[in-house]
Design an enzyme around this catalytic site. Structure first.
Site, PDB file in Angstrom:
ATOM      1  N   GLY A 205      50.881  46.138  38.602  1.00  0.00           N
ATOM      2  CA  GLY A 205      50.201  46.567  37.369  1.00  0.00           C
ATOM      3  C   GLY A 205      50.819  47.866  36.896  1.00  0.00           C
ATOM      4  N   ARG A 206      50.022  48.631  36.139  1.00  0.00           N
ATOM      5  CA  ARG A 206      50.550  49.886  35.568  1.00  0.00           C
ATOM      6  C   ARG A 206      51.099  50.818  36.646  1.00  0.00           C
ATOM      7  NH1 ARG A 206      45.614  49.538  33.216  1.00  0.00           N
ATOM      8  NH2 ARG A 206      45.513  49.199  30.976  1.00  0.00           N
ATOM      9  N   ILE A 207      50.306  51.022  37.712  1.00  0.00           N
ATOM     10  CA  ILE A 207      50.719  52.003  38.726  1.00  0.00           C
ATOM     11  C   ILE A 207      51.919  51.470  39.514  1.00  0.00           C
ATOM     12  CG2 ILE A 207      49.988  53.356  40.737  1.00  0.00           C
ATOM     13  CD1 ILE A 207      47.107  53.286  39.571  1.00  0.00           C
TER      14      ILE A 207
ATOM     15  N   THR B 153      48.145  53.907  48.342  1.00  0.00           N
ATOM     16  CA  THR B 153      47.396  54.778  47.413  1.00  0.00           C
ATOM     17  C   THR B 153      46.396  53.925  46.631  1.00  0.00           C
ATOM     18  OG1 THR B 153      49.119  54.473  45.748  1.00  0.00           O
ATOM     19  CG2 THR B 153      49.245  56.488  47.057  1.00  0.00           C
TER      20      THR B 153
ATOM     21  N   ARG C 132      43.454  51.106  47.767  1.00  0.00           N
ATOM     22  CA  ARG C 132      42.124  51.231  48.365  1.00  0.00           C
ATOM     23  C   ARG C 132      42.261  50.996  49.865  1.00  0.00           C
ATOM     24  NH1 ARG C 132      40.672  53.852  44.848  1.00  0.00           N
ATOM     25  NH2 ARG C 132      39.007  53.508  43.346  1.00  0.00           N
TER      26      ARG C 132
ATOM     27  N   GLU D 193      36.019  55.973  53.951  1.00  0.00           N
ATOM     28  CA  GLU D 193      36.115  57.365  53.490  1.00  0.00           C
ATOM     29  C   GLU D 193      34.752  58.035  53.464  1.00  0.00           C
ATOM     30  OE1 GLU D 193      38.183  57.559  49.720  1.00  0.00           O
ATOM     31  OE2 GLU D 193      39.773  56.279  50.457  1.00  0.00           O
TER      32      GLU D 193
ATOM     33  N   HIS E 246      42.609  61.216  49.596  1.00  0.00           N
ATOM     34  CA  HIS E 246      42.386  60.509  48.319  1.00  0.00           C
ATOM     35  C   HIS E 246      42.692  61.426  47.113  1.00  0.00           C
ATOM     36  CE1 HIS E 246      40.064  56.876  46.512  1.00  0.00           C
ATOM     37  NE2 HIS E 246      40.975  57.315  45.667  1.00  0.00           N
TER      38      HIS E 246
ATOM     39  N   GLY F  48      45.220  60.781  44.796  1.00  0.00           N
ATOM     40  CA  GLY F  48      46.067  60.091  43.811  1.00  0.00           C
ATOM     41  C   GLY F  48      45.968  60.649  42.400  1.00  0.00           C
TER      42      GLY F  48
END
Ligand code: DGY
Length: 323
Positions: free
Chosen positions: A157-159, A240, A242, A271, A289, A291
């Site tokens: 996807g975008r990331i 990065t 989940r 977490e 966490h 990111g």
């Protein structure tokens, strides 16, 4: 006219809290404590909108609260696997997220982890700060280079695409990837990347594997013991996305047995708890966490929530409606 009552489950950047308070009757979480299930239910009973983050578990039990006043969960973050979307829908709640604005920062952090773990930066810093550094020598903390290596991306996807661009154009890496749907040249733009059919195909080729798929559902433990075994022993795993995408126990066992060169992690299964086995390993870089954690991005995420709420309470479809 009475203003909608909204509740932020955590502290947000000042600028965004001010923008929200200017428009809405806003309840802030002044001491920034994580809300309990009972507090989340109270928030749903007493507010028109609840604005959660990844640290809130909005599961079917919490969302089954009697007589909720809330009509929208305006999430601060792109990932929303902490919200049971079906249960939210059943409770008459709209759900929104904040896509797009954290792409670059999350991609930067994936590269940070790749560099840190491959170049043994965490180990080096720990050694130096502990006063154990004995000076330069040819065999000291020798790592692996990124340049020219193969990066395998799961979830383009975008990331995923932003990570691939950085890897290809910044480090001359070859990029292979797996994605649920087929990506065409229009989506890939200037990126030279090869889509492979199966996750295993990517794992078998990659020197670095970076995860960019959503968490929850079918992706829980997508990277399990058998998939870890499909990675090359000199390869690094970067997460990065989940925490639940990786079976943490299986990862610890693979690392302890030397079946993997290392891991760079920003997210964890439970977490803020981190598997003690990970904490004990030198060849693992562990970040809390981070990111999206830049000033610019955290404000942009908040402003995206503001836009979603304004649209919702104006009777329009919020731009980032996911349910
Ligand atoms: C995101 O936006 O998904 C970040 O991980 C914070 O939730």
């Amino acid at each position: 006219m009475t203003r909608p009552r909204i509740l932020l489950t955590r502290r947000w950047p000042d600028e965004v809290e001010r923008a929200l308070s200017a428009r809405f009757d806003t309840t802030l979480n002044l001491d920034d404590h994580p809300l309990s299930a009972a507090e989340l239910q109270q928030a749903l009973r007493e507010h028109d909108a609840v604005l959660p983050t990844v640290s809130d578990r909005l599961d079917a039990r919490v969302l089954a609260v009697a007589s909720p006043r809330a009509r929208i969960l305006a999430n601060y973050g792109v990932g929303y696997s902490h919200i049971d979307v079906d249960a939210a829908r059943a409770a008459g709640l709209t759900v929104t997220n904040t896509p797009g604005v954290l792409t670059d920062c999350t991609a930067d952090l994936a590269l940070t982890l790749m560099l840190m773990v491959a170049r043994r930066a965490g180990e080096g810093e720990r050694e130096l700060r502990a006063g154990r550094w004995r000076g330069w020598r040819p065999t000291h903390l020798v790592g692996s280079r990124l340049s020219g290596k193969t990066l395998g991306i799961i979830g383009m996807g975008r990331i995923g695409q932003a990570v691939a661009m950085r890897a290809q154009h910044g480090f001359g890496m070859k990029v292979v990837f797996q994605n649920r749907s087929r990506l065409g040249p229009a989506q890939l733009g200037t990126l030279q990347a090869t889509q492979l059919e199966r996750v295993e195909d990517v794992l078998a080729q990659a020197d670095f594997v970076s995860l960019h798929c959503p968490g929850g559902g079918a992706n829980r433990h997508l990277i399990d013991a058998s998939r870890l075994a499909a990675m090359q022993p000199h390869a690094f795993l970067i997460n990065t996305a989940r925490g639940d995408v990786v079976d943490e126990q299986a990862l610890v066992e693979a690392l302890q047995a030397g079946r993997l060169a290392g891991a760079g992690l920003d997210v964890y299964e439970a977490e803020p708890q981190v598997h003690p086995g990970l904490l004990a390993l030198e060849n693992v870089v562990l970040l809390p966490h981070l990111g999206s954690a830049t000033g610019e991005t955290r404000v942009a995420m908040g402003m995206r929530v503001v836009d979603n709420l304004i649209a919702f309470f104006d009777g329009r479809t919020p731009p980032d409606k996911v349910a």
